[in-house]
Design a protein around this motif. Structure first.
Motif, PDB file in Angstrom:
ATOM      1  N   MET A   1       0.960  -1.303  -0.153  1.00  0.00           N
ATOM      2  CA  MET A   1      -0.122   0.087   0.088  1.00  0.00           C
ATOM      3  C   MET A   1       0.874   1.253   0.087  1.00  0.00           C
ATOM      4  O   MET A   1       0.415   2.163  -0.755  1.00  0.00           O
ATOM      5  CB  MET A   1      -0.810   0.110   1.405  1.00  0.00           C
ATOM      6  N   LEU A   2       1.856   1.242   0.879  1.00  0.00           N
ATOM      7  CA  LEU A   2       2.767   2.467   0.947  1.00  0.00           C
ATOM      8  C   LEU A   2       4.344   1.781   0.842  1.00  0.00           C
ATOM      9  O   LEU A   2       4.643   1.121   1.685  1.00  0.00           O
ATOM     10  CB  LEU A   2       2.509   3.230   2.288  1.00  0.00           C
ATOM     11  N   ARG A   3       5.136   2.602  -0.100  1.00  0.00           N
ATOM     12  CA  ARG A   3       6.197   2.038  -0.104  1.00  0.00           C
ATOM     13  C   ARG A   3       7.312   3.341  -0.254  1.00  0.00           C
ATOM     14  O   ARG A   3       7.259   3.875  -1.224  1.00  0.00           O
ATOM     15  CB  ARG A   3       6.547   1.038  -1.539  1.00  0.00           C
ATOM     16  N   ILE A   4       8.331   3.416   0.753  1.00  0.00           N
ATOM     17  CA  ILE A   4       9.082   4.435   0.782  1.00  0.00           C
ATOM     18  C   ILE A   4      10.568   3.716   0.413  1.00  0.00           C
ATOM     19  O   ILE A   4      10.861   2.880   1.101  1.00  0.00           O
ATOM     20  CB  ILE A   4       9.230   5.016   2.078  1.00  0.00           C
ATOM     21  N   GLU A   5      11.088   4.391  -0.434  1.00  0.00           N
ATOM     22  CA  GLU A   5      12.237   3.676  -1.052  1.00  0.00           C
ATOM     23  C   GLU A   5      13.594   4.733  -1.029  1.00  0.00           C
ATOM     24  O   GLU A   5      13.440   5.824  -1.809  1.00  0.00           O
ATOM     25  CB  GLU A   5      12.115   3.262  -2.502  1.00  0.00           C
ATOM     26  N   HIS A   6      14.356   4.553  -0.146  1.00  0.00           N
ATOM     27  CA  HIS A   6      15.645   5.234   0.094  1.00  0.00           C
ATOM     28  C   HIS A   6      15.293   6.833   0.156  1.00  0.00           C
ATOM     29  O   HIS A   6      16.033   7.783  -0.440  1.00  0.00           O
ATOM     30  CB  HIS A   6      16.710   5.115  -1.224  1.00  0.00           C
ATOM     31  N   LEU A   7      14.182   7.382   0.846  1.00  0.00           N
ATOM     32  CA  LEU A   7      13.835   8.753   1.047  1.00  0.00           C
ATOM     33  C   LEU A   7      14.778   9.565   1.713  1.00  0.00           C
ATOM     34  O   LEU A   7      15.365   9.335   2.925  1.00  0.00           O
ATOM     35  CB  LEU A   7      12.472   8.793   1.778  1.00  0.00           C
ATOM     36  N   THR A   8      15.291  10.682   0.978  1.00  0.00           N
ATOM     37  CA  THR A   8      16.051  11.623   1.768  1.00  0.00           C
ATOM     38  C   THR A   8      15.746  13.038   1.607  1.00  0.00           C
ATOM     39  O   THR A   8      15.418  13.442   0.225  1.00  0.00           O
ATOM     40  CB  THR A   8      17.675  11.369   0.876  1.00  0.00           C
ATOM     41  N   LYS A   9      15.433  13.510   2.482  1.00  0.00           N
ATOM     42  CA  LYS A   9      15.155  15.026   2.706  1.00  0.00           C
ATOM     43  C   LYS A   9      15.971  15.978   3.279  1.00  0.00           C
ATOM     44  O   LYS A   9      16.217  15.595   4.395  1.00  0.00           O
ATOM     45  CB  LYS A   9      13.679  14.974   3.257  1.00  0.00           C
ATOM     46  N   LYS A  10      16.399  16.950   2.709  1.00  0.00           N
ATOM     47  CA  LYS A  10      17.421  18.000   3.270  1.00  0.00           C
ATOM     48  C   LYS A  10      16.765  19.265   3.543  1.00  0.00           C
ATOM     49  O   LYS A  10      16.098  19.595   2.443  1.00  0.00           O
ATOM     50  CB  LYS A  10      18.659  17.997   2.213  1.00  0.00           C
ATOM     51  N   PHE A  11      17.205  19.732   4.317  1.00  0.00           N
ATOM     52  CA  PHE A  11      17.005  21.313   4.613  1.00  0.00           C
ATOM     53  C   PHE A  11      18.077  22.164   4.875  1.00  0.00           C
ATOM     54  O   PHE A  11      19.072  21.898   5.603  1.00  0.00           O
ATOM     55  CB  PHE A  11      16.002  21.694   6.128  1.00  0.00           C
ATOM     56  N   ASP A  12      18.308  22.684   3.485  1.00  0.00           N
ATOM     57  CA  ASP A  12      19.995  23.169   3.198  1.00  0.00           C
ATOM     58  C   ASP A  12      20.882  21.941   3.189  1.00  0.00           C
ATOM     59  O   ASP A  12      20.535  21.286   2.566  1.00  0.00           O
ATOM     60  CB  ASP A  12      20.401  24.330   4.258  1.00  0.00           C
ATOM     61  N   GLN A  13      21.662  22.138   4.045  1.00  0.00           N
ATOM     62  CA  GLN A  13      22.684  20.986   4.236  1.00  0.00           C
ATOM     63  C   GLN A  13      22.194  19.897   5.218  1.00  0.00           C
ATOM     64  O   GLN A  13      22.879  18.669   5.263  1.00  0.00           O
ATOM     65  CB  GLN A  13      24.083  21.327   4.505  1.00  0.00           C
ATOM     66  N   TYR A  14      21.303  20.271   6.174  1.00  0.00           N
ATOM     67  CA  TYR A  14      21.036  19.314   6.855  1.00  0.00           C
ATOM     68  C   TYR A  14      20.091  18.004   6.595  1.00  0.00           C
ATOM     69  O   TYR A  14      18.947  18.462   5.888  1.00  0.00           O
ATOM     70  CB  TYR A  14      20.288  19.827   8.191  1.00  0.00           C
ATOM     71  N   LYS A  15      20.276  16.647   6.824  1.00  0.00           N
ATOM     72  CA  LYS A  15      19.626  15.711   6.449  1.00  0.00           C
ATOM     73  C   LYS A  15      18.534  15.248   7.346  1.00  0.00           C
ATOM     74  O   LYS A  15      18.774  14.799   8.537  1.00  0.00           O
ATOM     75  CB  LYS A  15      20.530  14.424   6.224  1.00  0.00           C
ATOM     76  N   ALA A  16      17.419  15.605   7.279  1.00  0.00           N
ATOM     77  CA  ALA A  16      16.341  15.420   8.031  1.00  0.00           C
ATOM     78  C   ALA A  16      15.712  14.184   7.888  1.00  0.00           C
ATOM     79  O   ALA A  16      15.532  13.422   9.020  1.00  0.00           O
ATOM     80  CB  ALA A  16      14.945  16.658   7.948  1.00  0.00           C
ATOM     81  N   VAL A  17      15.801  13.656   6.841  1.00  0.00           N
ATOM     82  CA  VAL A  17      15.430  12.246   6.755  1.00  0.00           C
ATOM     83  C   VAL A  17      16.580  11.636   5.666  1.00  0.00           C
ATOM     84  O   VAL A  17      16.993  12.178   4.771  1.00  0.00           O
ATOM     85  CB  VAL A  17      14.184  11.959   5.959  1.00  0.00           C
ATOM     86  N   ASP A  18      17.334  10.574   6.212  1.00  0.00           N
ATOM     87  CA  ASP A  18      18.612   9.952   5.424  1.00  0.00           C
ATOM     88  C   ASP A  18      18.199   8.621   4.797  1.00  0.00           C
ATOM     89  O   ASP A  18      18.346   7.772   5.933  1.00  0.00           O
ATOM     90  CB  ASP A  18      19.599   9.932   6.458  1.00  0.00           C
ATOM     91  N   ASP A  19      17.933   8.425   3.766  1.00  0.00           N
ATOM     92  CA  ASP A  19      17.825   7.108   3.051  1.00  0.00           C
ATOM     93  C   ASP A  19      17.098   6.046   3.711  1.00  0.00           C
ATOM     94  O   ASP A  19      17.299   4.866   4.147  1.00  0.00           O
ATOM     95  CB  ASP A  19      19.531   6.497   3.060  1.00  0.00           C
ATOM     96  N   LEU A  20      15.748   6.589   3.997  1.00  0.00           N
ATOM     97  CA  LEU A  20      14.812   5.764   4.659  1.00  0.00           C
ATOM     98  C   LEU A  20      13.971   4.849   3.721  1.00  0.00           C
ATOM     99  O   LEU A  20      13.466   5.369   2.683  1.00  0.00           O
ATOM    100  CB  LEU A  20      13.896   6.914   5.599  1.00  0.00           C
ATOM    101  N   SER A  21      13.796   3.529   3.982  1.00  0.00           N
ATOM    102  CA  SER A  21      13.112   2.805   3.388  1.00  0.00           C
ATOM    103  C   SER A  21      12.022   1.886   4.255  1.00  0.00           C
ATOM    104  O   SER A  21      12.580   1.445   5.194  1.00  0.00           O
ATOM    105  CB  SER A  21      13.760   1.721   2.625  1.00  0.00           C
ATOM    106  N   LEU A  22      10.771   1.717   3.821  1.00  0.00           N
ATOM    107  CA  LEU A  22       9.729   1.338   4.544  1.00  0.00           C
ATOM    108  C   LEU A  22       8.733   0.746   3.797  1.00  0.00           C
ATOM    109  O   LEU A  22       8.394   1.197   2.404  1.00  0.00           O
ATOM    110  CB  LEU A  22       9.053   2.321   5.430  1.00  0.00           C
ATOM    111  N   HIS A  23       8.036  -0.459   4.078  1.00  0.00           N
ATOM    112  CA  HIS A  23       7.223  -1.055   3.305  1.00  0.00           C
ATOM    113  C   HIS A  23       5.738  -1.271   4.068  1.00  0.00           C
ATOM    114  O   HIS A  23       5.924  -1.928   4.933  1.00  0.00           O
ATOM    115  CB  HIS A  23       7.707  -2.115   2.642  1.00  0.00           C
ATOM    116  N   ILE A  24       4.640  -0.833   3.818  1.00  0.00           N
ATOM    117  CA  ILE A  24       3.494  -0.920   4.689  1.00  0.00           C
ATOM    118  C   ILE A  24       2.476  -1.618   3.855  1.00  0.00           C
ATOM    119  O   ILE A  24       2.083  -1.034   2.417  1.00  0.00           O
ATOM    120  CB  ILE A  24       3.213   0.283   5.178  1.00  0.00           C
ATOM    121  N   GLU A  25       1.887  -2.866   4.187  1.00  0.00           N
ATOM    122  CA  GLU A  25       0.802  -3.575   3.297  1.00  0.00           C
ATOM    123  C   GLU A  25      -0.347  -3.273   3.833  1.00  0.00           C
ATOM    124  O   GLU A  25      -0.665  -2.603   4.780  1.00  0.00           O
ATOM    125  CB  GLU A  25       1.272  -5.163   3.859  1.00  0.00           C
TER     126      GLU A  25
END
Lengths: 237, 530
Positions: free
Chosen positions: A1-25
């Protein structure tokens, strides 16, 4: 249902989310745990399309949130941590607005709104302007608005904050029913007891990185979630 | 603690004017822009009051009624400060959002109250100086002043805002009581605001007549002030004659109401700050629900938002009020205006361009779209998470501006066409010019707001009134009228006025199309990034 693959979110140089992967059925209630500033809300906002992200991808029922945002949003609902709603509308006007956007039929919306409003004891207040609502009432209204179009995936950010014990109990019931009917829920919480009892799966995030994830029993083994959480916090400190 | 609170409130006032949407340092450009804006307004008012005082000082001095000069100055100060600060007083003292937070802290009620009063006083002193500086300058240059007169003048300047503050606190209290219980708050606020504005414009327009009347009946008026406005009489005598006794009498009259009001406020502050009126609860009654299309639902949401706040309506669409007032005025004074035009032969051939420009000028005061993105505030998440295309959201915002402004503009243009008996071809021009310009301002405001949105505003009025997109839209609209005039001066020898007007039409059509294209491309992408 939800698949997160290697999610990375930066605010300027700061990585708020770093290579996050999850799978929700389908059918799963997935709890998302982490200390303040760990990256939970950033992840949730990326999933629902509020925040654009830098790397990775997010798929809702096989569709990319970046490639087909409208299709993804049609089958999803979001309840934020702070329910800032349109204070210039009444409760019923807000619910009708959301129902209009999702093109919920007249009969369906009548049934759903009345069912959930009765359940959460908000029926009498629907004619009141939202500006007159307490925090808890706004939270209840956001919950009803999220369930109004029968979404397949519901994303919730601290959904129990501000709710009275009875409403919290009812929301847990609604979450379980939703997943039993084939839906999925991904929600963040600080209340570890709730997460332990309610969630089928749990993920713990620290400084933007996924520390552990899996079935609740597998994550906790024979310890309490609180002990595991504190252990992980200290281990990686 | 009082010092810290005052510092915080002053900082709040200045940051409100210059701070951007993100927690970045205020840019020098923004400070410069605000400085230019305030400087421009200050120069206009200082000049206006300077000319007013110059026009009366010699006559009053030759009639030996100099005290009337200072009476007029003090009445203007009282009016100006009162009109300028009454709504702020209401907001700062009776409706401040941080009252409960501050009351929960170890801060005395007296300090909270005094910090608020001090903030309003600073604003009153600024308003006062705009009148007092030209009054003093003109009097010294024209008549001259002794040291004692100047000392007492300074004494009056320091104490007069205290009296005005007492007055505005009292009125603010009455306003708070009316608004709390009123069902149609927005209507009452709009009526009050329009009434205040009407009074202001009436006084400004009639000032020439009043000066003539003042100079003709100077002694009678001076006598009336002596009998009827006892404190103002003594204030005037104190300055014009350097009379210390009169100053003391005036001082007591000014300070006593202030002390009484402060005492009453301090004893009732907690009650005033925390009491919430018992409003009748509307119990929801089950009835058949209606469904709307997505676009209609979005439009209803925009209309309900815009009409929910009287100050947002007044500041964003003051041109609509002017259109209505203008329509009535054109029908009432139409013949008089036609008579004046007939007296000046040069004007008779310029009726159509003048009517086009007036229509454009009135409609340039509407800036609904310039704050429509920012007004989403912390509720932006709702439309961002719902399955709505960015283009639809922007088009509906565009439509809201047109929906409110075009009908009012059309009514005004049609009224001018009827009264000035414009032929059919020119009538189309007169009616279409404001429509094209309104569309231009609508598109420009929305694009500027997309470029510089600000979601962390203190309240919606500030967002509409003082945000960069609103100020820029206003300046560009004003500047455009100027540019149109200058361009005609430059090329007027080569093209006739009619041809120039057609050229302007084509230019605005091209501009509208270009901005619309920009909104559909860059604008949509920008909204998705917000």
């Amino acid at each position: 249902m939800l698949r997160i693959e290697h999610l990375t979110k930066k605010f300027d140089q700061y990585k708020a989310v770093d290579d996050l992967s999850l799978h929700i059925e389908r059918g799963e209630i997935y709890g998302f745990i982490g200390h303040n500033g760990a990256g939970k809300t950033t992840t949730l906002k990326s999933i629902v399309g509020i925040l654009p992200f830098d790397e990775g991808n997010i798929y809702i029922d096989g569709k990319s949130i970046q490639g087909e945002p409208l299709e993804c949003k049609k089958i999803m609902a979001y309840i934020p941590d702070n329910p800032d709603l349109y204070e210039y509308l009444t409760g019923i006007q807000y619910l009708n607005f959301v129902a209009d956007v999702y093109q919920v039929s007249k009969n369906d919306r009548e049934v759903k709104i009345h069912k959930y409003a009765e359940m959460l004891e908000l029926m009498d207040d629907l004619a009141q302007p939202i500006s007159a609502y307490s925090h808890g009432m706004k939270q209840k209204l956001a919950v009803i608005a999220a369930f109004i179009h029968q979404p397949r995936l519901i994303i919730m950010d601290e959904p129990f904050v501000g709710l009275d014990p009875k409403a919290s109990h009812l929301l847990k019931q609604m979450m379980r029913e939703h997943c039993d009917q084939g839906g999925a829920i991904f929600f963040s919480t600080h209340v570890l007891e709730v997460a332990e009892k309610l969630c089928d799966h749990i993920a713990i995030i620290k400084q933007g990185k996924l520390v552990i994830s899996g079935r609740t029993q597998d994550v906790t083994q024979n310890e309490s979630l609180e002990d595991i959480f504190l252990e992980l916090e200290n281990d990686n400190a | 603690m009082l010092k810290t609170l005052i510092k915080l409130r002053i900082k709040g006032i200045f940051l409100r004017q210059t701070r951007g949407s993100k927690k970045k340092k205020t840019s020098i450009g923004k400070i410069a822009l605000m400085a230019i804006l305030f400087g421009y307004v200050a120069i206009v008012f200082l000049g206006m009051f300077g000319m007013l005082f110059f026009s009366i000082v010699y006559s009053l001095h030759s009639m030996h009624i100099d005290e009337l000069y200072f009476s007029l100055m003090s009445i203007l100060i009282i009016m100006f400060c009162f009109i300028g600060s009454v709504f702020i007083t209401h907001h700062e003292i009776y409706e401040a959002k941080d009252n409960e937070l501050l009351l929960s802290m170890p801060i005395s009620n007296k300090d909270i109250l005094l910090s608020r009063i001090f903030t309003i006083l600073i604003l009153n002193y600024i308003y006062e100086l705009i009148i007092a500086i030209p009054a003093l300058f003109v009097y010294i240059v024209s008549v001259g002043m002794e040291v004692m007169q100047i000392i007492l003048f300074v004494g009056v300047i320091l104490t007069l805002p205290l009296f005005v503050l007492a007055l505005s606190c009292l009125f603010g209290w009455i306003l708070a009581h009316i608004l709390v219980r009123a069902k149609m708050k927005n209507v009452i606020t709009i009526i009050l605001y329009v009434a205040f504005m009407g009074c202001y414009f009436y006084v400004i327009n009639s000032i020439e007549g009043y000066i003539g009347w003042l100079l003709q009946n100077g002694e009678t008026i001076a006598n009336a002030i002596e009998k009827g406005a006892f404190p103002i009489y003594h204030l005037s005598i104190a300055i014009s004659e350097g009379n210390i006794l009169s100053f003391l009498i005036y001082f007591v009259c000014a300070i006593v109401p202030f002390i009484v009001v402060i005492y009453l406020l301090s004893t009732n502050f907690i009650k005033l700050a925390t009491t919430k009126p018992k409003l009748k609860k509307n119990v929801y009654k089950v009835k058949e629900m209606k469904t709307n299309s997505l676009k209609k639902a979005l439009l209803i949401r925009e209309i309900k938002h815009f009409t929910s706040n009287a100050m947002v309506m007044l500041n964003g669409a003051v041109g609509i009020i002017f259109c209505i007032i203008g329509t009535i005025a054109v029908f009432i004074y139409g013949n008089q205006i036609k008579f004046v035009i007939a007296m000046i032969p040069e004007l008779s051939g310029m009726i159509v361009p003048i009517l086009c420009l007036v229509g454009i000028g009135v409609n340039s005061m509407n800036m609904i779209s310039a704050s429509s993105i920012s007004l989403e505030g912390n509720r932006l998440w709702i439309i961002k998470t719902l399955p709505i295309q960015a283009k639809d959201i922007l088009m509906i915002k565009l439509m809201l501006h047109l929906l409110f402004c075009i009908p009012a503009g059309l009514i005004f243009s049609i009224a001018t066409v009827i009264v000035f008996e414009v032929d059919i071809l020119n009538a189309i021009l007169v009616v279409m010019a404001p429509v094209l310009f309104t569309t231009f301002i609508d598109l420009l405001g929305l694009l500027l707001n997309l470029w510089k949105p600000k979601f962390d505003w203190v309240n919606e009025t500030v967002c509409v009134k003082q945000s960069v997109p609103s100020i820029l839209t206003m300046f560009i609209a004003m500047g455009l009228a100027f540019v149109i005039g200058i361009c005609y001066m430059l090329i007027g020898n080569f093209v006739t006025l009619d041809i120039y007007m057609y050229m302007m039409f084509i230019v605005f059509i091209i501009l509208d199309i270009a901005l619309y294209y920009m909104l559909n491309t860059w604008g949509v992408r920008r909204f998705e990034q917000l």
